[in-house]
Design a protein around this motif. Structure first.
Motif, PDB file in Angstrom:
ATOM      1  N   SER A   1       0.905  -1.124   0.068  1.00 52.00           N
ATOM      2  CA  SER A   1       0.092  -0.068   0.107  1.00 52.00           C
ATOM      3  C   SER A   1       1.023   1.283  -0.129  1.00 52.00           C
ATOM      4  O   SER A   1       1.347   1.563   0.849  1.00 52.00           O
ATOM      5  N   ASP A   2       1.164   1.768  -1.240  1.00 49.51           N
ATOM      6  CA  ASP A   2       1.941   2.839  -1.235  1.00 49.51           C
ATOM      7  C   ASP A   2       1.030   4.121  -1.736  1.00 49.51           C
ATOM      8  O   ASP A   2      -0.067   3.875  -2.425  1.00 49.51           O
ATOM      9  N   LYS A   3       1.247   5.326  -0.807  1.00 47.41           N
ATOM     10  CA  LYS A   3       0.169   6.479  -1.213  1.00 47.41           C
ATOM     11  C   LYS A   3       1.071   7.743  -1.605  1.00 47.41           C
ATOM     12  O   LYS A   3       2.087   7.874  -1.007  1.00 47.41           O
ATOM     13  N   ASN A   4       0.592   8.160  -2.838  1.00 47.07           N
ATOM     14  CA  ASN A   4       1.191   9.461  -3.379  1.00 47.07           C
ATOM     15  C   ASN A   4       0.373  10.548  -3.534  1.00 47.07           C
ATOM     16  O   ASN A   4      -0.976  10.275  -3.589  1.00 47.07           O
ATOM     17  N   GLU A   5       0.610  11.880  -3.580  1.00 46.50           N
ATOM     18  CA  GLU A   5      -0.181  12.785  -3.988  1.00 46.50           C
ATOM     19  C   GLU A   5       0.575  13.475  -5.220  1.00 46.50           C
ATOM     20  O   GLU A   5       1.691  13.673  -5.560  1.00 46.50           O
ATOM     21  N   ILE A   6      -0.448  13.504  -6.183  1.00 46.21           N
ATOM     22  CA  ILE A   6      -0.052  14.114  -7.419  1.00 46.21           C
ATOM     23  C   ILE A   6      -1.035  14.994  -7.965  1.00 46.21           C
ATOM     24  O   ILE A   6      -2.316  14.817  -7.454  1.00 46.21           O
ATOM     25  N   ILE A   7      -0.712  16.040  -8.849  1.00 48.76           N
ATOM     26  CA  ILE A   7      -1.432  16.996  -9.396  1.00 48.76           C
ATOM     27  C   ILE A   7      -2.109  16.435 -10.755  1.00 48.76           C
ATOM     28  O   ILE A   7      -1.081  16.137 -11.627  1.00 48.76           O
ATOM     29  N   CYS A   8      -3.524  16.291 -10.965  1.00 50.67           N
ATOM     30  CA  CYS A   8      -3.760  15.882 -12.170  1.00 50.67           C
ATOM     31  C   CYS A   8      -3.806  16.927 -13.262  1.00 50.67           C
ATOM     32  O   CYS A   8      -3.876  18.216 -12.952  1.00 50.67           O
ATOM     33  N   ILE A   9      -3.123  16.580 -14.557  1.00 52.04           N
ATOM     34  CA  ILE A   9      -3.188  17.546 -15.704  1.00 52.04           C
ATOM     35  C   ILE A   9      -4.054  17.363 -16.706  1.00 52.04           C
ATOM     36  O   ILE A   9      -3.840  17.602 -17.871  1.00 52.04           O
ATOM     37  N   SER A  10      -5.127  16.502 -16.636  1.00 50.04           N
ATOM     38  CA  SER A  10      -6.091  16.057 -17.488  1.00 50.04           C
ATOM     39  C   SER A  10      -6.965  17.220 -17.835  1.00 50.04           C
ATOM     40  O   SER A  10      -7.572  17.313 -18.831  1.00 50.04           O
ATOM     41  N   CYS A  11      -7.212  18.307 -16.940  1.00 49.09           N
ATOM     42  CA  CYS A  11      -8.182  19.424 -17.373  1.00 49.09           C
ATOM     43  C   CYS A  11      -7.643  20.471 -16.384  1.00 49.09           C
ATOM     44  O   CYS A  11      -6.692  20.407 -15.770  1.00 49.09           O
ATOM     45  N   PRO A  12      -7.736  21.822 -16.595  1.00 56.83           N
ATOM     46  CA  PRO A  12      -7.476  22.824 -16.134  1.00 56.83           C
ATOM     47  C   PRO A  12      -7.763  23.048 -14.481  1.00 56.83           C
ATOM     48  O   PRO A  12      -7.212  23.720 -14.021  1.00 56.83           O
ATOM     49  N   ILE A  13      -8.739  22.278 -13.953  1.00 60.81           N
ATOM     50  CA  ILE A  13      -8.730  22.377 -12.594  1.00 60.81           C
ATOM     51  C   ILE A  13      -7.669  22.074 -11.971  1.00 60.81           C
ATOM     52  O   ILE A  13      -7.307  22.702 -10.727  1.00 60.81           O
ATOM     53  N   GLY A  14      -6.791  21.000 -12.232  1.00 57.88           N
ATOM     54  CA  GLY A  14      -5.759  20.579 -11.391  1.00 57.88           C
ATOM     55  C   GLY A  14      -5.960  20.037 -10.017  1.00 57.88           C
ATOM     56  O   GLY A  14      -5.341  20.386  -9.185  1.00 57.88           O
ATOM     57  N   CYS A  15      -6.822  19.135 -10.077  1.00 58.02           N
ATOM     58  CA  CYS A  15      -7.074  18.341  -8.766  1.00 58.02           C
ATOM     59  C   CYS A  15      -5.718  17.664  -8.103  1.00 58.02           C
ATOM     60  O   CYS A  15      -4.967  17.248  -8.892  1.00 58.02           O
ATOM     61  N   ARG A  16      -5.873  17.839  -6.644  1.00 57.98           N
ATOM     62  CA  ARG A  16      -4.729  17.071  -6.015  1.00 57.98           C
ATOM     63  C   ARG A  16      -5.570  15.760  -5.430  1.00 57.98           C
ATOM     64  O   ARG A  16      -6.285  15.512  -4.931  1.00 57.98           O
ATOM     65  N   LEU A  17      -4.488  14.717  -6.427  1.00 56.61           N
ATOM     66  CA  LEU A  17      -4.989  13.338  -6.095  1.00 56.61           C
ATOM     67  C   LEU A  17      -4.314  12.626  -5.077  1.00 56.61           C
ATOM     68  O   LEU A  17      -3.184  12.785  -5.097  1.00 56.61           O
ATOM     69  N   GLN A  18      -5.028  11.933  -4.424  1.00 48.15           N
ATOM     70  CA  GLN A  18      -4.418  10.920  -3.337  1.00 48.15           C
ATOM     71  C   GLN A  18      -4.541   9.514  -3.950  1.00 48.15           C
ATOM     72  O   GLN A  18      -5.645   9.077  -4.164  1.00 48.15           O
TER      73      GLN A  18
ATOM     74  N   VAL B   1      -7.946   6.016  -6.146  1.00 54.18           N
ATOM     75  CA  VAL B   1      -7.916   7.367  -6.601  1.00 54.18           C
ATOM     76  C   VAL B   1      -8.952   8.235  -5.793  1.00 54.18           C
ATOM     77  O   VAL B   1     -10.008   8.110  -5.921  1.00 54.18           O
ATOM     78  N   GLU B   2      -8.341   9.293  -5.207  1.00 52.04           N
ATOM     79  CA  GLU B   2      -9.410  10.083  -4.295  1.00 52.04           C
ATOM     80  C   GLU B   2      -9.219  11.488  -4.591  1.00 52.04           C
ATOM     81  O   GLU B   2      -7.723  11.862  -4.918  1.00 52.04           O
ATOM     82  N   GLY B   3      -9.959  12.391  -4.470  1.00 51.22           N
ATOM     83  CA  GLY B   3      -9.528  13.697  -4.887  1.00 51.22           C
ATOM     84  C   GLY B   3      -9.938  14.309  -6.172  1.00 51.22           C
ATOM     85  O   GLY B   3      -9.705  15.581  -6.516  1.00 51.22           O
ATOM     86  N   ASN B   4     -10.240  13.383  -7.141  1.00 52.01           N
ATOM     87  CA  ASN B   4     -10.523  13.774  -8.516  1.00 52.01           C
ATOM     88  C   ASN B   4     -12.058  14.612  -8.514  1.00 52.01           C
ATOM     89  O   ASN B   4     -12.936  13.904  -7.750  1.00 52.01           O
ATOM     90  N   ARG B   5     -12.257  15.492  -9.466  1.00 53.81           N
ATOM     91  CA  ARG B   5     -13.593  15.831  -9.616  1.00 53.81           C
ATOM     92  C   ARG B   5     -14.368  15.530 -10.798  1.00 53.81           C
ATOM     93  O   ARG B   5     -15.266  15.869 -11.185  1.00 53.81           O
ATOM     94  N   CYS B   6     -13.548  14.834 -11.611  1.00 55.34           N
ATOM     95  CA  CYS B   6     -14.078  14.063 -12.806  1.00 55.34           C
ATOM     96  C   CYS B   6     -13.444  12.686 -13.228  1.00 55.34           C
ATOM     97  O   CYS B   6     -12.347  12.383 -12.581  1.00 55.34           O
ATOM     98  N   ASN B   7     -14.204  11.921 -14.161  1.00 55.95           N
ATOM     99  CA  ASN B   7     -13.565  10.658 -14.400  1.00 55.95           C
ATOM    100  C   ASN B   7     -12.019  10.764 -15.073  1.00 55.95           C
ATOM    101  O   ASN B   7     -11.189   9.653 -14.785  1.00 55.95           O
ATOM    102  N   ARG B   8     -11.743  11.670 -15.655  1.00 53.21           N
ATOM    103  CA  ARG B   8     -10.455  12.063 -16.391  1.00 53.21           C
ATOM    104  C   ARG B   8      -9.221  12.011 -15.006  1.00 53.21           C
ATOM    105  O   ARG B   8      -8.465  11.245 -15.289  1.00 53.21           O
ATOM    106  N   GLY B   9      -9.559  12.610 -14.296  1.00 50.80           N
ATOM    107  CA  GLY B   9      -8.802  12.679 -12.874  1.00 50.80           C
ATOM    108  C   GLY B   9      -8.574  11.246 -12.444  1.00 50.80           C
ATOM    109  O   GLY B   9      -7.321  10.922 -12.008  1.00 50.80           O
ATOM    110  N   GLU B  10      -9.555  10.502 -12.398  1.00 52.07           N
ATOM    111  CA  GLU B  10      -9.380   9.044 -12.037  1.00 52.07           C
ATOM    112  C   GLU B  10      -8.343   8.064 -13.005  1.00 52.07           C
ATOM    113  O   GLU B  10      -7.534   7.742 -12.334  1.00 52.07           O
ATOM    114  N   ALA B  11      -8.737   8.480 -14.265  1.00 49.56           N
ATOM    115  CA  ALA B  11      -7.935   7.611 -15.183  1.00 49.56           C
ATOM    116  C   ALA B  11      -6.589   7.938 -15.315  1.00 49.56           C
ATOM    117  O   ALA B  11      -5.534   7.345 -15.225  1.00 49.56           O
ATOM    118  N   TYR B  12      -6.208   9.516 -14.968  1.00 51.14           N
ATOM    119  CA  TYR B  12      -4.942  10.042 -14.856  1.00 51.14           C
ATOM    120  C   TYR B  12      -4.209   9.366 -13.735  1.00 51.14           C
ATOM    121  O   TYR B  12      -2.980   8.952 -13.794  1.00 51.14           O
TER     122      TYR B  12
END
Length: 121
Positions: free
Chosen positions: A2-19, A30-41
């Motif tokens: 179980s490795d946990k990382n925080e990354i910034i999503c670059i799939s759209c302009p929102i730039g969600c902080r993904l855990q 994947v948590e913290g995404n506001r759209c399906n693209r964030g989950e896929a990214y």
């Protein structure tokens, strides 16, 4: 595992902080995404990260010594150094056209390397 990382999503302009928590070699949470693209990214960036590669190759032109190239699709990060080693050893004959394929289907990965500039003879 179980490795946990925080990354910034670059799939759209929102730039969600993904855990992103890696649960196994094939599964992530994947948590913290506001759209399906964030989950896929988040999933792809954790399990099989890819990048578009840009570089220059040497030419025999007296006016333009190097020609820019790039991959037509993102390439798995594990193959980038190998591709760059090949590109930096090439000596290309001019003329060449923008969009012309230099390397077709690199390593069977369905990724081509193309010229991004026309270089006259």
């Amino acid at each position: 595992m179980s490795d946990k990382n925080e990354i910034i999503c670059i799939s759209c302009p929102i730039g969600c902080r993904l855990q992103v928590t890696k649960l196994s070699e094939e599964a992530v949470k994947v948590e913290g995404n506001r759209c399906n693209r964030g989950e896929a990214y988040g999933r792809e960036e954790t399990l099989r990260p890819k990048r578009t590669v840009t570089a220059c190759v040497r030419t025999n032109s007296r006016k333009i010594a190097y020609a820019p190239v790039k991959t037509d699709k993102p390439l798995l990060k594990e193959y980038i150094n190998e591709l760059l080693k090949i590109l930096y050893t090439l000596d290309i004959e001019v003329p060449l056209r923008r969009g012309e394929i230099l390397i077709h289907n690199f390593k069977g990965l369905d990724v081509d390397v193309v010229f991004t500039r026309t270089v006259p003879g």
